[in-house]
Design a protein around this motif. Structure first.
Motif, PDB file in Angstrom:
ATOM      1  N   GLY A 173       0.629  -1.141  -0.283  1.00  0.00           N
ATOM      2  CA  GLY A 173       0.462   0.382   0.097  1.00  0.00           C
ATOM      3  C   GLY A 173       0.518   1.690   0.511  1.00  0.00           C
ATOM      4  N   LEU A 174       2.152   1.087   0.051  1.00  0.00           N
ATOM      5  CA  LEU A 174       2.963   1.950   0.573  1.00  0.00           C
ATOM      6  C   LEU A 174       2.709   3.196  -1.029  1.00  0.00           C
ATOM      7  N   GLN A 180       0.824   3.230  -3.155  1.00  0.00           N
ATOM      8  CA  GLN A 180      -0.050   4.358  -3.260  1.00  0.00           C
ATOM      9  C   GLN A 180      -1.158   5.291  -2.184  1.00  0.00           C
ATOM     10  N   SER A 181       0.134   5.345  -1.986  1.00  0.00           N
ATOM     11  CA  SER A 181      -0.429   6.014  -0.480  1.00  0.00           C
ATOM     12  C   SER A 181       0.419   7.556  -0.798  1.00  0.00           C
ATOM     13  N   TRP A 197       4.443   7.787  -0.505  1.00  0.00           N
ATOM     14  CA  TRP A 197       5.334   7.822  -1.791  1.00  0.00           C
ATOM     15  C   TRP A 197       6.021   8.511  -2.936  1.00  0.00           C
TER      16      TRP A 197
END
Length: 229
Positions: free
Chosen positions: A85-86, A88-89, A92
């Motif tokens: 998920g990083l 898409q956070s 990033w």
């Protein structure tokens, strides 16, 4: 001497100056905050916390800053994309840049040196002043905030100024992890124009002027806050 290239590269030079100053400000501000905690842990913390703080300072002061920077950038940085998920956070775009790793590395390194400076300064505060504060009924937090820490910072102020200058002179290392600081701009100018001395002279003048500004600023603060006896 040929400085005609300055007119073409001045936007890049300004951007490089901003990157350099940002690195310095971020590492000094957050590093100093971390250093306060580390120094207090060594002076008043329980044994396990004292050893952890001492080990931190010994590690970062005993290894080259360049190696620390590379370990973070090429080591930790290679594992970040694997965190679910990083990518898409919103974090990033920040953590994928070399500037992030340079700022973290410089902050951790600066904190280690500054912690030792503050540790010595905290121990140098006259015990009579602390006892006077306790006699007035001050709590530990109030005593730290109003007497102990301000006096320690005043004692360490000349050394802190020197550490800030040393931190400034360490910022060109960020160039090695793709940060477009002022030295990186000079390197690009050399590649594009084959000029060697002129870009380096511009970098030298900038660092000299900023060092002079930092030194004068700390001297001004020292004069405004005289040492009490």
């Amino acid at each position: 001497m040929d400085f005609s290239w300055v007119s073409n590269y001045w936007p890049l030079i300004v951007a490089g100056v901003i990157q350099t100053v940002l690195l310095l400000v971020i590492s000094v501000v957050f590093g100093f905050i971390l250093a306060i905690g580390l120094a207090l842990a060594q002076v008043k913390g329980p044994p396990w916390l004292r050893w952890c703080a001492k080990g931190y300072s010994t590690w970062f002061r005993g290894t080259p800053l360049l190696i620390q920077l590379w370990l973070l950038y090429y080591g930790v940085g290679s594992f970040l994309p694997m965190i679910p998920g990083l990518r898409q956070s919103i974090l990033w775009p920040i953590v994928r840049e070399g500037f992030f790793f340079a700022a973290v590395s410089f902050t951790l390194n600066y904190a280690a040196y500054e912690a030792e400076v503050l540790r010595g300064a905290l121990l140098a505060v006259p015990k009579g002043e602390l006892e006077a504060g306790r006699a007035f009924g001050m709590s530990r937090w109030t005593l730290l905030r109003r007497i102990w820490l301000p006096r320690a910072i005043r004692i360490a102020l000349p050394t802190i100024g020197g550490e800030v200058v040393l931190q400034l002179k360490a910022t060109p290392l960020a160039f090695t992890v793709t940060v477009m600081d002022l030295y990186a701009v000079a390197y690009k100018v050399r590649q594009d124009t084959l000029l060697v001395y002129e870009p380096l002279m511009v970098v030298t003048v900038f660092y000299f002027c900023l060092t002079l500004l930092i030194t004068r600023a700390f001297r001004f603060v020292e004069m405004q806050v005289p040492m009490r006896r």
